[in-house]
Each structure stands twice: as C-alpha cells, then as structure tokens.
Design a protein around this motif. Structure first.
Motif, short mmCIF file in Angstrom:
data_model
loop_
_atom_site.label_atom_id
_atom_site.label_comp_id
_atom_site.label_asym_id
_atom_site.label_seq_id
_atom_site.Cartn_x
_atom_site.Cartn_y
_atom_site.Cartn_z
N ALA A 59 35.54 40.08 37.28
CA ALA A 59 36.42 39.16 38.01
C ALA A 59 37.18 38.27 37.03
O ALA A 59 38.39 38.06 37.19
N ARG A 60 36.49 37.76 36.04
CA ARG A 60 37.13 36.90 35.04
C ARG A 60 38.20 37.68 34.26
O ARG A 60 39.29 37.18 34.01
N GLN A 61 37.88 38.91 33.90
CA GLN A 61 38.85 39.75 33.17
C GLN A 61 40.11 39.96 34.01
O GLN A 61 41.23 39.87 33.51
N ILE A 62 39.93 40.25 35.30
CA ILE A 62 41.09 40.45 36.18
C ILE A 62 41.88 39.17 36.32
O ILE A 62 43.11 39.16 36.15
N ALA A 63 41.20 38.06 36.65
CA ALA A 63 41.89 36.79 36.87
C ALA A 63 42.60 36.32 35.60
O ALA A 63 43.69 35.76 35.67
#
Length: 84
Positions: A59-63
């Motif tokens: 999720a952090r990588q996407i955001a």
C-alpha cells in the motif's frame, strides 16, 4: 486483499497542475480494482482514497508512486482500515 485509507493533505507549496495527474493515477487504480472510493475534503485541504493491497508495504509503495506524493505537494499518511 486488505483495505488501506490513504489520507492526503496539501502542503502550502502544492502545485495545482498536479491534480489532474493525481486524478488519472486514481482512475488507473480504480480500473485495476484497487481504488474502492476517493474524493476531496470539503474544505479543499486534501482528500482520501480507499486502497486495496496485500500489505502495508505494498500500500505504501502504491501511495508513494502517486504524483501527489512524488511532487512533494501533499503529506500522505496510510492506515490499515478494518471497515465494516
């Protein structure tokens, strides 16, 4: 997949020209089934979206690949969300 609430707040130096790129990014996530919902706050201070990902790291990588983040104009915080 888990749900992650991505909260975004505009910094004083944000560039309004990034908004269409951010919106396109959200539409791409929606087409992949990863963006359940999104929208701005009524006071124009920022917005949020509900992201589907396997883990907080994903999720952090996407955001963090969101143009809103890469431009440096928004403060982004993620929360794993157990909505009902």
């Amino acid at each position: 997949m888990n749900r992650y609430l991505v909260m975004m707040f505009r910094r004083p130096h944000f560039d309004p020209a990034i908004v269409p790129l951010h919106q396109q990014f959200l539409e791409e996530l929606r087409s992949q089934g990863r963006n359940e919902m999104s929208g701005p706050f009524g006071d124009k201070s920022g917005g949020a979206y509900l992201l589907h990902a396997e883990s907080m790291d994903e999720a952090r990588q996407i955001a963090h690949s969101d143009p809103a983040h890469t431009s440096g104009g928004w403060e982004i915080t993620l929360y794993e969300w157990h909505a009902r």
